[in-house]
Design a protein around this motif. Structure first.
Motif, PDB file in Angstrom:
ATOM      1  N   GLY A 130       0.491  -1.147  -0.150  1.00 37.63           N
ATOM      2  CA  GLY A 130       0.039   0.338   0.485  1.00 37.63           C
ATOM      3  C   GLY A 130       0.401   1.287  -0.077  1.00 37.63           C
ATOM      4  N   GLY A 131       2.029   1.183   0.128  1.00 40.13           N
ATOM      5  CA  GLY A 131       2.838   2.475   0.105  1.00 40.13           C
ATOM      6  C   GLY A 131       2.494   3.140  -1.174  1.00 40.13           C
ATOM      7  N   GLY A 132       2.866   4.712  -0.993  1.00 36.64           N
ATOM      8  CA  GLY A 132       2.600   5.299  -1.984  1.00 36.64           C
ATOM      9  C   GLY A 132       1.322   5.920  -2.373  1.00 36.64           C
ATOM     10  N   LEU A 133      -0.031   4.749  -1.900  1.00 33.29           N
ATOM     11  CA  LEU A 133      -1.234   4.937  -2.624  1.00 33.29           C
ATOM     12  C   LEU A 133      -2.084   6.074  -1.765  1.00 33.29           C
ATOM     13  CD1 LEU A 133      -2.782   1.827  -2.534  1.00 33.29           C
ATOM     14  CD2 LEU A 133      -1.698   2.364  -4.046  1.00 33.29           C
ATOM     15  N   ARG A 204      -5.865  -3.976  -7.074  1.00 32.36           N
ATOM     16  CA  ARG A 204      -5.122  -4.865  -6.902  1.00 32.36           C
ATOM     17  C   ARG A 204      -4.600  -5.688  -5.622  1.00 32.36           C
ATOM     18  NH1 ARG A 204      -2.692  -5.825 -12.287  1.00 32.36           N
ATOM     19  NH2 ARG A 204      -0.236  -6.032 -11.218  1.00 32.36           N
ATOM     20  N   ASN A 205      -4.546  -4.235  -5.155  1.00 29.66           N
ATOM     21  CA  ASN A 205      -3.448  -4.700  -3.917  1.00 29.66           C
ATOM     22  C   ASN A 205      -4.841  -5.867  -2.936  1.00 29.66           C
ATOM     23  OD1 ASN A 205      -1.675  -3.769  -4.078  1.00 29.66           O
ATOM     24  ND2 ASN A 205      -2.024  -1.767  -3.080  1.00 29.66           N
ATOM     25  N   LYS A 206      -6.389  -5.744  -3.392  1.00 32.94           N
ATOM     26  CA  LYS A 206      -6.696  -6.528  -2.347  1.00 32.94           C
ATOM     27  C   LYS A 206      -7.232  -7.792  -2.477  1.00 32.94           C
ATOM     28  CE  LYS A 206     -12.308  -6.188  -1.243  1.00 32.94           C
ATOM     29  NZ  LYS A 206     -13.367  -5.619  -1.434  1.00 32.94           N
ATOM     30  N   SER A 207      -7.185  -7.723  -4.152  1.00 35.64           N
ATOM     31  CA  SER A 207      -6.736  -9.182  -4.673  1.00 35.64           C
ATOM     32  C   SER A 207      -5.371 -10.057  -3.941  1.00 35.64           C
ATOM     33  CB  SER A 207      -6.515  -9.230  -6.463  1.00 35.64           C
ATOM     34  OG  SER A 207      -6.905 -10.205  -7.125  1.00 35.64           O
ATOM     35  N   ILE A 208      -3.753  -9.444  -3.700  1.00 31.94           N
ATOM     36  CA  ILE A 208      -3.695  -9.793  -3.899  1.00 31.94           C
ATOM     37  C   ILE A 208      -3.829 -10.173  -2.242  1.00 31.94           C
ATOM     38  CG2 ILE A 208      -0.787  -9.181  -3.178  1.00 31.94           C
ATOM     39  CD1 ILE A 208      -0.259  -7.657  -5.786  1.00 31.94           C
TER      40      ILE A 208
END
Length: 251
Positions: A130-133, A204-208
């Motif tokens: 989540g870094g950068g979001l 995409r982060n949620k899927s990962i």
């Protein structure tokens, strides 16, 4: 002949282009423009770097599902993973927590101890992804207002010219109004990609995170059952069949 002369004649310069508007706007216009440019560059930098990072984790997940649970032991399976793999970090933290459980003086159930250790490891990976979001969210929410600030200054300059000239002629206000509209457009041009990139990366982060959570649950079941419980894996991929060598023909 007239057509030739018309084609050869130099085209008149546009007095209301971007550079002309920035020159008329002065320091404030240039400052707003440079801030928006920096935000735009940062947006695309975060987008591409996070896409590369996410794709690496996705590829690691595919490899884990294909080969990890076929290994004879957990340490053997961990040794086959990439050195900086997110999945290897979870496995190594799980193995370490299992080894440290016997050293605890205050009795704690193995399930609770392992669950807490794996959850902490998983949370660290999700935090890194989540870094950068937050930067993208900040750009998406603030860049329209930065552009609006340039718009307000441009309108203010137009009003000053109208007051100085005593009448609202097109020549007097075209430059400042054009500058104001350009700043509004720049703010929106920076904000829209940032918002789209934020939503795309967040999905995409949620899927990962869902895949990591599923792997963590399987790993926890494996650890607390001493390897008796593990996911069902399909048959191993068949090795490629070597083609028989063709004997040379005699002439």
């Amino acid at each position: 002949m007239l057509m030739y002369l018309a084609a050869a004649a130099p085209k008149p310069e546009n007095p209301y282009g971007l550079m002309e508007a920035l020159e008329q706007g002065g320091t404030i216009a240039w400052t707003v423009f440079l801030i928006l440019c920096a935000m735009s560059v940062g947006t695309f930098y975060v987008l591409f770097t996070k896409l590369i990072e996410q794709q690496k984790v996705i590829n690691q997940g595919k490899k884990v599902r294909a080969t990890f649970w076929r290994a004879g032991s957990l340490k053997e399976a961990s040794a086959k993973l990439e050195k900086n793999s997110a999945y290897k970090q979870i496995v190594d933290d799980g193995i370490k927590a299992q080894e440290e459980h016997s050293k605890l003086k205050d009795p704690v159930e193995a399930h609770d101890w392992l669950h807490g250790s794996l959850a902490r490891s998983e949370a660290a990976i999700n935090s890194s992804l989540g870094g950068g979001l937050a930067f993208l969210a900040t750009v998406g929410s603030t860049s329209p207002f930065i552009g609006l600030f340039g718009t307000v200054i441009g309108i203010y300059r137009a009003l000053i010219k109208i007051g100085a000239a005593g009448q609202a002629s097109i020549d007097a206000v075209a430059g400042p109004v054009g500058e104001a509209l350009i700043m509004t457009a720049l703010g929106l041009a920076v904000a829209v990609p940032a918002v789209l990139a934020y939503n795309f990366l967040q999905r995409r982060n949620k899927s990962i995170a869902e895949q990591l959570n599923g792997f963590t649950v399987d790993l926890l079941a494996y650890l607390v059952s001493d390897g008796a419980v593990k996911p069902t894996v399909g048959p191993a991929p068949a090795a490629p069949v070597a083609k028989p060598a063709v004997a040379p023909t005699k002439a």
